[in-house]
Motif scaffolding. Structure first.
Motif, PDB file in Angstrom:
ATOM      1  N   GLY A  33       5.994 -20.700  42.192  1.00 51.43           N
ATOM      2  CA  GLY A  33       4.569 -20.398  42.120  1.00 51.43           C
ATOM      3  C   GLY A  33       4.335 -19.243  41.172  1.00 51.43           C
ATOM      4  N   ILE A  34       3.397 -19.426  40.237  1.00 49.30           N
ATOM      5  CA  ILE A  34       3.041 -18.373  39.281  1.00 49.30           C
ATOM      6  C   ILE A  34       1.540 -18.166  39.340  1.00 49.30           C
ATOM      7  N   GLY A  35       1.098 -16.935  39.618  1.00 54.46           N
ATOM      8  CA  GLY A  35      -0.335 -16.663  39.596  1.00 54.46           C
ATOM      9  C   GLY A  35      -0.762 -15.733  40.695  1.00 54.46           C
ATOM     10  N   GLY A  36      -2.028 -15.840  41.071  1.00 48.17           N
ATOM     11  CA  GLY A  36      -2.561 -15.053  42.166  1.00 48.17           C
ATOM     12  C   GLY A  36      -2.295 -15.722  43.497  1.00 48.17           C
ATOM     13  N   GLY A  37      -3.081 -15.326  44.484  1.00 48.02           N
ATOM     14  CA  GLY A  37      -2.859 -15.851  45.817  1.00 48.02           C
ATOM     15  C   GLY A  37      -3.008 -17.347  45.916  1.00 48.02           C
ATOM     16  N   SER A  38      -3.896 -17.918  45.121  1.00 48.46           N
ATOM     17  CA  SER A  38      -4.121 -19.361  45.222  1.00 48.46           C
ATOM     18  C   SER A  38      -2.883 -20.165  44.825  1.00 48.46           C
ATOM     19  N   PRO A  39      -2.291 -19.966  43.634  1.00 43.32           N
ATOM     20  CA  PRO A  39      -1.073 -20.708  43.298  1.00 43.32           C
ATOM     21  C   PRO A  39       0.111 -20.385  44.211  1.00 43.32           C
ATOM     22  N   LEU A  40       0.239 -19.105  44.635  1.00 43.89           N
ATOM     23  CA  LEU A  40       1.376 -18.759  45.473  1.00 43.89           C
ATOM     24  C   LEU A  40       1.247 -19.385  46.860  1.00 43.89           C
ATOM     25  N   ASP A  41       0.050 -19.326  47.444  1.00 48.78           N
ATOM     26  CA  ASP A  41      -0.154 -19.973  48.741  1.00 48.78           C
ATOM     27  C   ASP A  41       0.013 -21.482  48.622  1.00 48.78           C
ATOM     28  N   ALA A  56       8.360 -16.876  43.912  1.00 51.09           N
ATOM     29  CA  ALA A  56       6.969 -16.464  43.743  1.00 51.09           C
ATOM     30  C   ALA A  56       6.878 -15.363  42.696  1.00 51.09           C
ATOM     31  N   ILE A  57       5.978 -15.572  41.729  1.00 45.34           N
ATOM     32  CA  ILE A  57       5.809 -14.614  40.635  1.00 45.34           C
ATOM     33  C   ILE A  57       4.324 -14.293  40.513  1.00 45.34           C
ATOM     34  N   PRO A  58       3.892 -13.155  41.069  1.00 41.87           N
ATOM     35  CA  PRO A  58       2.462 -12.837  41.048  1.00 41.87           C
ATOM     36  C   PRO A  58       1.990 -12.349  39.683  1.00 41.87           C
ATOM     37  N   THR A  59       0.763 -12.733  39.346  1.00 40.33           N
ATOM     38  CA  THR A  59       0.137 -12.249  38.115  1.00 40.33           C
ATOM     39  C   THR A  59      -1.153 -11.490  38.422  1.00 40.33           C
ATOM     40  N   THR A  60      -1.440 -11.277  39.704  1.00 34.13           N
ATOM     41  CA  THR A  60      -2.573 -10.457  40.114  1.00 34.13           C
ATOM     42  C   THR A  60      -2.076  -9.404  41.099  1.00 34.13           C
ATOM     43  N   CYS A  61      -2.936  -8.414  41.386  1.00 32.95           N
ATOM     44  CA  CYS A  61      -2.495  -7.270  42.183  1.00 32.95           C
ATOM     45  C   CYS A  61      -3.181  -7.241  43.539  1.00 32.95           C
ATOM     46  N   SER A 109      -4.828 -21.373  33.589  1.00 31.85           N
ATOM     47  CA  SER A 109      -4.582 -20.537  32.410  1.00 31.85           C
ATOM     48  C   SER A 109      -3.860 -19.231  32.668  1.00 31.85           C
ATOM     49  N   SER A 110      -3.929 -18.665  33.884  1.00 36.74           N
ATOM     50  CA  SER A 110      -3.430 -17.298  34.079  1.00 36.74           C
ATOM     51  C   SER A 110      -1.935 -17.176  33.820  1.00 36.74           C
ATOM     52  N   ALA A 111      -1.176 -18.202  34.173  1.00 37.25           N
ATOM     53  CA  ALA A 111       0.274 -18.136  33.965  1.00 37.25           C
ATOM     54  C   ALA A 111       0.610 -18.066  32.478  1.00 37.25           C
ATOM     55  N   ILE A 112      -0.177 -18.777  31.665  1.00 37.34           N
ATOM     56  CA  ILE A 112       0.038 -18.759  30.221  1.00 37.34           C
ATOM     57  C   ILE A 112      -0.419 -17.428  29.628  1.00 37.34           C
ATOM     58  N   SER A 117      -0.868 -14.527  30.925  1.00 39.31           N
ATOM     59  CA  SER A 117      -0.122 -13.348  31.371  1.00 39.31           C
ATOM     60  C   SER A 117       1.263 -13.259  30.745  1.00 39.31           C
ATOM     61  N   GLY A 118       1.763 -14.373  30.233  1.00 36.73           N
ATOM     62  CA  GLY A 118       3.116 -14.418  29.694  1.00 36.73           C
ATOM     63  C   GLY A 118       4.161 -14.816  30.728  1.00 36.73           C
ATOM     64  N   ALA A 119       3.748 -14.974  31.979  1.00 38.83           N
ATOM     65  CA  ALA A 119       4.707 -15.290  33.044  1.00 38.83           C
ATOM     66  C   ALA A 119       5.303 -16.683  32.865  1.00 38.83           C
ATOM     67  N   PHE A 120       4.483 -17.632  32.446  1.00 36.99           N
ATOM     68  CA  PHE A 120       5.003 -18.992  32.279  1.00 36.99           C
ATOM     69  C   PHE A 120       6.095 -19.029  31.213  1.00 36.99           C
ATOM     70  N   ASP A 121       5.868 -18.364  30.104  1.00 39.43           N
ATOM     71  CA  ASP A 121       6.875 -18.353  29.039  1.00 39.43           C
ATOM     72  C   ASP A 121       8.182 -17.737  29.523  1.00 39.43           C
ATOM     73  N   ASP A 122       8.088 -16.673  30.316  1.00 37.75           N
ATOM     74  CA  ASP A 122       9.303 -16.047  30.840  1.00 37.75           C
ATOM     75  C   ASP A 122      10.055 -16.994  31.766  1.00 37.75           C
ATOM     76  N   VAL A 123       9.308 -17.692  32.631  1.00 35.70           N
ATOM     77  CA  VAL A 123       9.952 -18.626  33.566  1.00 35.70           C
ATOM     78  C   VAL A 123      10.589 -19.784  32.810  1.00 35.70           C
ATOM     79  N   ALA A 124       9.865 -20.333  31.841  1.00 33.97           N
ATOM     80  CA  ALA A 124      10.411 -21.448  31.063  1.00 33.97           C
ATOM     81  C   ALA A 124      11.688 -21.025  30.342  1.00 33.97           C
ATOM     82  N   LYS A 125      11.694 -19.819  29.788  1.00 35.60           N
ATOM     83  CA  LYS A 125      12.892 -19.328  29.098  1.00 35.60           C
ATOM     84  C   LYS A 125      14.042 -19.123  30.079  1.00 35.60           C
ATOM     85  N   ALA A 126      13.735 -18.567  31.249  1.00 37.05           N
ATOM     86  CA  ALA A 126      14.780 -18.331  32.254  1.00 37.05           C
ATOM     87  C   ALA A 126      15.421 -19.637  32.703  1.00 37.05           C
ATOM     88  N   LEU A 127      14.603 -20.655  32.919  1.00 38.27           N
ATOM     89  CA  LEU A 127      15.140 -21.948  33.356  1.00 38.27           C
ATOM     90  C   LEU A 127      15.909 -22.633  32.234  1.00 38.27           C
TER      91      LEU A 127
END
Length: 358
Positions: free
Chosen positions: A91-99, A132-137, A37-40, A42-52
């Motif tokens: 990869g979109i999300g925190g360390g788990s999706p990026l790793d 890689a697009i992080p959504t956590t800090c 859920s975090s990618a959705i 946070s809005g990051a997924f929508d940005d990536v989908a639009k960019a692609l």
């Protein structure tokens, strides 16, 4: 001094859309790797989908990455990506999706679904292109070559031996704005642990120190957000994200140290979030450092003495305990790891480690 950083990094508002052509140029079809859920949210997924879509680049989605992803998840995603004929990974999300994205890109390049290949040190560090697009800090994974996975056979977490850096990292503070407070706390303390452990590593030099100290200073401006004395705003969100990236830049050169090594057992045995598990040991670890190392680190973080730092950690995490058998297992695992024990700028013998753990 040495510095190796093959990732092209942008830290700015709306960077996914601003650099849509660069993102889309990585291939013809992307495998987007996320959690549930975090990618959705946070809005990051929508940005990536639009960019692609703007650049007519196809994509498919694997959104089953769990917290602390297992090797089984990597193989499942790889099987899916091979069937979809993807040629790059986002990869979109925190360390788990990026790793996970790094490990998946590695396996996709091998065209392998054999889990033994994930920990085969003889294989080269080649992978499909990764964004890689992080959504956590906290992770810093967008600028490191590390991919930490859960290995159930060993009942712990372990990094794959290959160093796999993303080609592109896009960091935007706005993705933090809807994050739960507990997640911001946990991940920001993970970032702080990265920077403190890097500063106290024998591998540190002026490049890694510069990154770590800059990141800690940025982190220090956000303490009142972490203690809920002030609400998160866009400026603090940007500082938290940037601090995390500086932490990644630092550990990409030095690696992590004792708190991280101990934390893996707490996360595996007790399901304690990674940053919180690091935080459990961080104050006691810094307490063991000599004054000439401890004091500049504390000052950069906005503290004058170690007791204030430990009190801060207790405030943001609240009271929580770890069963003695878990602590004993963590001690027994790390005490055998001579590379970890000998990797600090101060002596960590068995008795010192016991004080850090218990």
């Amino acid at each position: 001094m040495k510095f190796y950083m093959p990732t092209r990094l942008y830290v700015e508002e709306e960077c996914v859309l601003s650099h849509n052509k660069e993102l889309s140029s990585l291939g013809q079809k992307a495998l987007i790797v996320t959690g549930k859920s975090s990618a959705i949210k946070s809005g990051a997924f929508d940005d990536v989908a639009k960019a692609l879509s703007t650049n007519n680049v196809a994509y498919c989605v694997f959104n089953e990455v769990e917290e602390n992803p297992s090797t089984d998840t990597i193989i499942k995603a790889t099987t899916y990506g091979l069937a979809e004929n993807v040629d790059f990974v986002i990869g979109i999300g925190g360390g788990s999706p990026l790793d996970a994205a790094k490990a998946i890109a590695f396996m996709l390049n091998l065209k392998s679904t054999d889990p033994k290949d994930l920990y085969n040190p003889t294989l080269p560090s080649n992978a499909l292109p990764i964004a890689a697009i992080p959504t956590t800090c906290g992770t810093g994974s967008e600028v490191t070559g590390v991919s930490v996975l859960t290995v159930h056979d060993k009942q712990t977490k372990s990094s794959i031996p290959q160093r796999i850096f993303p080609q592109l990292a896009l960091v935007d503070g706005k993705y933090l704005m809807n994050a739960p407070h507990a997640m911001i706390v946990n991940t920001s303390i993970d970032a702080l642990a990265h920077m403190i452990e890097s500063l106290l590593s024998k591998k540190n030099d002026q490049f890694s120190q510069s990154n770590a100290l800059t990141g800690i200073t940025l982190w220090s401006y956000t303490k009142k957000v972490l203690t809920k004395e002030k609400p998160l705003d866009s400026a603090n969100a940007f500082q938290l994200m940037l601090s995390s990236t500086f932490g990644g830049l630092a550990i990409a050169q030095t690696g992590t140290s004792i708190p991280h090594a101990l934390s893996y057992i707490l996360t595996y045995d007790q399901h304690i979030p990674h940053g919180k598990a690091c935080g459990y040991f961080l104050g006691k670890f810094l307490r063991e450092a000599p004054f000439d190392l401890q004091y500049p680190t504390l000052c950069a973080a906005g503290f004058t003495k170690i007791e204030d730092f430990q009190s801060f950690l207790q405030t943001v995490f609240g009271d929580f305990s770890v069963p003695s058998e878990t602590l004993e297992r963590a001690y027994n695992v790390v005490v055998k790891n001579k590379e970890r024990l000998n990797g600090c700028r101060f002596d960590v013998d068995e008795e010192t480690l016991r004080r850090i753990v218990f």
